[in-house]
Enzyme design. Structure first.
Site, PDB file in Angstrom:
ATOM      1  N   GLU A  94       0.787  -1.226   0.000  1.00  0.00           N
ATOM      2  CA  GLU A  94       0.000   0.000   0.000  1.00  0.00           C
ATOM      3  C   GLU A  94       0.822   1.280   0.000  1.00  0.00           C
ATOM      4  O   GLU A  94       0.488   2.226   0.720  1.00  0.00           O
ATOM      5  CB  GLU A  94      -0.935  -0.023   1.200  1.00  0.00           C
ATOM      6  CG  GLU A  94      -0.243   0.026   2.590  1.00  0.00           C
ATOM      7  CD  GLU A  94       0.137  -1.330   3.172  1.00  0.00           C
ATOM      8  OE1 GLU A  94       0.288  -2.294   2.395  1.00  0.00           O
ATOM      9  OE2 GLU A  94       0.278  -1.421   4.410  1.00  0.00           O
TER      10      GLU A  94
ATOM     11  N   HIS B 162      -8.218  -4.030  -1.051  1.00  0.00           N
ATOM     12  CA  HIS B 162      -7.470  -4.152   0.206  1.00  0.00           C
ATOM     13  C   HIS B 162      -6.435  -3.017   0.318  1.00  0.00           C
ATOM     14  O   HIS B 162      -6.371  -2.316   1.325  1.00  0.00           O
ATOM     15  CB  HIS B 162      -6.794  -5.518   0.259  1.00  0.00           C
ATOM     16  CG  HIS B 162      -5.943  -5.729   1.470  1.00  0.00           C
ATOM     17  ND1 HIS B 162      -6.404  -6.368   2.601  1.00  0.00           N
ATOM     18  CD2 HIS B 162      -4.661  -5.375   1.742  1.00  0.00           C
ATOM     19  CE1 HIS B 162      -5.447  -6.391   3.504  1.00  0.00           C
ATOM     20  NE2 HIS B 162      -4.370  -5.799   3.013  1.00  0.00           N
ATOM     21  N   GLU B 163      -5.655  -2.836  -0.731  1.00  0.00           N
ATOM     22  CA  GLU B 163      -4.597  -1.816  -0.665  1.00  0.00           C
ATOM     23  C   GLU B 163      -5.213  -0.420  -0.594  1.00  0.00           C
ATOM     24  O   GLU B 163      -4.704   0.456   0.110  1.00  0.00           O
ATOM     25  CB  GLU B 163      -3.631  -1.947  -1.846  1.00  0.00           C
ATOM     26  CG  GLU B 163      -2.979  -3.328  -2.023  1.00  0.00           C
ATOM     27  CD  GLU B 163      -2.383  -3.916  -0.749  1.00  0.00           C
ATOM     28  OE1 GLU B 163      -2.002  -3.148   0.155  1.00  0.00           O
ATOM     29  OE2 GLU B 163      -2.333  -5.160  -0.638  1.00  0.00           O
TER      30      GLU B 163
HETATM   31  N1  BES Z   1       1.009  -4.452   3.722  1.00  0.00           N
HETATM   32  C1  BES Z   1       0.673  -5.753   3.255  1.00  0.00           C
HETATM   33  C2  BES Z   1       1.866  -6.511   2.725  1.00  0.00           C
HETATM   34  C3  BES Z   1       2.974  -6.692   3.737  1.00  0.00           C
HETATM   35  C4  BES Z   1       2.705  -7.185   5.007  1.00  0.00           C
HETATM   36  C5  BES Z   1       4.278  -6.403   3.387  1.00  0.00           C
HETATM   37  C6  BES Z   1       3.739  -7.348   5.923  1.00  0.00           C
HETATM   38  C7  BES Z   1       5.315  -6.571   4.290  1.00  0.00           C
HETATM   39  C8  BES Z   1       5.046  -7.040   5.568  1.00  0.00           C
HETATM   40  C9  BES Z   1      -0.380  -5.684   2.154  1.00  0.00           C
HETATM   41  O1  BES Z   1      -1.363  -4.714   2.359  1.00  0.00           O
HETATM   42  C10 BES Z   1      -1.095  -7.003   2.126  1.00  0.00           C
HETATM   43  O2  BES Z   1      -1.648  -7.351   3.127  1.00  0.00           O
HETATM   44  N2  BES Z   1      -1.073  -7.662   0.978  1.00  0.00           N
HETATM   45  C11 BES Z   1      -1.767  -8.900   0.797  1.00  0.00           C
HETATM   46  C12 BES Z   1      -3.060  -8.603   0.059  1.00  0.00           C
HETATM   47  C13 BES Z   1      -4.238  -9.462   0.441  1.00  0.00           C
HETATM   48  C14 BES Z   1      -4.532  -9.509   1.921  1.00  0.00           C
HETATM   49  C15 BES Z   1      -5.479  -9.027  -0.323  1.00  0.00           C
HETATM   50  C16 BES Z   1      -0.863  -9.821  -0.027  1.00  0.00           C
HETATM   51  O3  BES Z   1       0.197  -9.378  -0.470  1.00  0.00           O
HETATM   52  O4  BES Z   1      -1.187 -10.976  -0.192  1.00  0.00           O
HETATM   53 ZN    ZN Z   2      -2.668  -5.266   4.006  1.00  0.00          ZN
END
Ligand code: BES
Ligand code: ZN
Length: 630
Positions: A319, A343-344
């Site tokens: 995000e 989500h983002e």
């Molecule tokens: N912010 C997260 C990705 C993240 C989490 C990066 C922890 C580094 C450390 C992002 O918003 C996320 O949750 N992405 C998910 C999307 C899904 C829940 C729809 C993903 O990448 O799978």
């Molecule tokens: Zn997330």
């Protein structure tokens, strides 16, 4: 669409926050001793062979921090988060001097101190202590080549395979390996950056404005305060296309004067992906944002762009404000993966505006975002189609927020509360206790009833004891969609396949999430009786030959769990095609838990793909394939 709401910090100076005292054990910095007013990065990117050595790839330049001393007694040094991969070659200090307009920057000494496997402290010593409330500027000259914060990709590792690429991924603690900073989500500040690139490259960043300065320089400004982990940079052969706002025919026909433009969105990608990106996301982002605004208050970030990353990007989405990074797996051709975008986008309020003050409170970012994501998709699509993601801060956090909504009992009232919550804490970083205090004050009747200590449902238990959530939201509206998938999976688990009954179920009208659910059920029941998986693959080529990444992942898991070696090549191909952590790790687990042939497949595949994977992912896979101490 509204933008540029009240000034930063305007939300909530009135409430003394728990987070003001919170420690961040993941930071080596003395971030409580200073206010960070601004960061400027002036960096030049050079592509070359992996370092070390002359001409090797790297970012070099300066980081300039504008600070104000917060220590009543003054301070003798500034301690920043850094990483051994940052080669700092000079530090200078500029201090306010009565009478002089811009005082000169004077060289000062600095040293590093070990901290943890993911970083070290960079200490800048002041020749004379700075005094309380004094303003100072610290200038650091440095270079970063290989390391966990800046990810360099060779041309073969990109979609176009022609030019190299570099990107950063800050969350959670990797940006200290990109620039020296207070690498804690407790601290927010505005930043600007001037990035110089070689001929033919484009730089993009998570910033409000993007400006080309001459043929090779790009200037960025982020006009809202954000935590360090949200500063992100990507450089590559990038082009962009507008995908919104959708101008309604009426607008274009009757418009006399374009006053304030609404929010403009663009997709960014390598040239070979741009048409697909535009096709898939044209006109949809606007609707998601507008629904988010209705629910959670103004969207303050000014723009919402999407950057399609190279295949090895380890997440579905990240995000980064104004510029969400997404995996190219989202170019499924069927818009079935829009939930990742929603989500983002939801993080624009939960995470980016109201932020967890340390990583122990990560669920505040992800649990609220899951709730927000599902509020938006329920409004837009009726039944929530999202059932594919499962980790505690996400799903248990979602259940907790759902439980708090259930205590309120009225969706509109709870939606109003969410809006007030965002408004109250925007541009700040908080702890769960800050949120819970606010919740109980907002709903005094609930506070009177002591809902925080209902036996079995104590807030403390929700937050601090492991185990299944004590309350599960009502997901029954989804049952009618999922039931047929469950029944079909049952048929496929039979010793003697009843092909008549199976063929009577037409899966072609099923949505991707129904297929996903079906495959999850098949996986749960696996290994199936011999021959069934082969037959399953033949019966549904749309599954066994799917291009959609969520389906490919699950087909791969099924293939491995059933040791269906004929299709092992598909697992390998999938792992060569993309590097998302959530696809990669489960498949390696499945391979290593499988037959000898599967284990060999794991080792070979890892050997040939490791160089393209994100360094964190490499470490995790290594643990699976060859655990330390084995
Ligand atoms: N912010 C997260 C990705 C993240 C989490 C990066 C922890 C580094 C450390 C992002 O918003 C996320 O949750 N992405 C998910 C999307 C899904 C829940 C729809 C993903 O990448 O799978
Ligand atoms: Zn997330």
């Amino acid at each position: 669409m509204a933008s540029g709401e009240p000034s930063p910090g305007g939300g909530a100076a009135r409430r003394p926050l728990h987070s003001a005292q919170a420690v961040d054990v993941a930071s080596a910095s003395n971030f409580r001793a200073f206010e960070l007013l601004h960061l400027h990065l002036d960096l030049r990117a050079e592509f070359g062979p992996p370092g070390p050595g002359v001409g090797s790839r790297g970012l070099s330049g300066t980081a300039v921090l504008d600070l104000r001393c917060l220590e009543p007694e003054g301070a003798v040094e500034l301690r920043l988060d850094s990483h051994p991969c940052l080669e700092v070659t000079a530090a200078a200090l500029r201090r306010e001097r009565p009478g002089s307009e811009e005082p000169p920057a004077e060289p000062v000494s600095f040293y590093t101190q070990p901290f943890s496997h993911y970083g070290q402290a960079l200490c800048v010593s002041f020749p004379q202590p700075c005094s309380a409330a004094e303003r100072l500027q610290v200038l650091l000259t440095y270079r970063v080549g290989e390391g966990p914060g800046v990810c360099w990709l060779a041309p073969e590792q990109t979609a176009g395979k022609k030019k190299p690429f570099v990107y950063t991924q800050g969350q959670a603690v990797l940006n200290r390996a990109f620039f020296p900073c207070f690498d804690t989500p407790a601290v927010k500040y505005k930043y600007s950056a001037l990035i110089e690139v070689p001929d033919g490259f484009t730089a993009v960043m998570s910033a409000s404005t993007w400006e080309k300065r001459g043929p090779n320089k790009f200037f960025f400004q982020m006009c809202q305060p954000i935590p360090s982990y949200l500063i992100a940079l990507a450089i590559g052969d990038l082009v962009s296309a507008e995908v919104g706002p959708r101008l309604h025919e009426d607008d274009t026909l009757y418009i006399l004067k374009i006053s304030k433009p609404r929010l403009w969105s663009r997709v960014w990608a390598e040239p070979c992906l741009i048409d697909a990106a535009k096709e898939e996301y044209n006109g949809v982002i606007e609707e998601f944002l507008a629904t988010g605004e209705k629910l959670f208050g103004p969207y303050v970030w000014g723009r919402y762009d999407l950057l399609f990353m190279p295949p090895s990007f380890p997440f579905g989405g990240m995000e980064n404000p104004c510029l969400t990074f997404v995996t190219p797996c989202l170019l499924a051709g069927d818009r079935s993966l829009a939930d990742v975008i929603i989500h983002e986008i939801s993080h624009s309020w939960f995470g980016n505006l109201v932020t967890n003050a340390n990583w122990g409170e990560f669920w505040l970012n992800e649990g609220f975002t899951m709730y927000a994501q599902r509020r938006i998709s329920t409004i837009l699509f009726g039944v929530d189609p999202d059932d594919t993601y499962n980790e505690t801060p996400y799903e248990k956090g979602f259940c907790f927020v759902s439980y708090l909504a259930h205590l309120v009992g009225d969706q509109d009232q709870f939606d109003n509360f969410l809006k007030a919550y965002v408004h109250e804490f925007k541009f700040q970083s908080i702890l769960a206790d800050d949120f819970l205090d606010f919740y109980l004050e907002y709903f005094p009747e609930l506070k009177k009833k002591r809902v925080d200590i209902i036996p079995g449902f104590e807030f403390d238990r929700w937050l601090n004891t492991p185990g299944w959530p004590p309350y599960l939201p009502d997901l029954s509206p989804g049952d009618s969609l999922m039931k047929p998938a469950e029944e079909l999976a049952q048929l496929w688990a039979a010793e003697e396949l009843d092909m008549k009954a199976i063929e009577a179920v037409a899966i072609s009208p099923w949505k991707t999430y129904q297929l996903v659910y079906f495959l999850d059920k098949i996986l749960q029941k696996s290994p199936l009786p011999p021959g069934n998986v082969k037959k399953l693959g033949e019966t549904y080529p749309s599954i066994s030959n799917a291009r959609n990444a969520e389906l490919r992942l699950r087909w791969g898991q099924i293939v491995l769990k059933n040791d269906h070696q004929e299709d092992f090549w598909k697992v390998k191909e999938f792992l060569h095609n993309q590097g998302k952590q959530k696809y990669t790790l489960p498949l390696y687990h499945a391979m290593m838990g499988g037959s000898e042939v599967a284990q060999t497949l794991a080792k070979e595949t890892f050997e040939s793909t490791a160089s393209q994977l994100h360094s964190n992912v490499v470490n995790y896979v290594q643990q699976i394939v060859a655990p330390k101490g084995s």
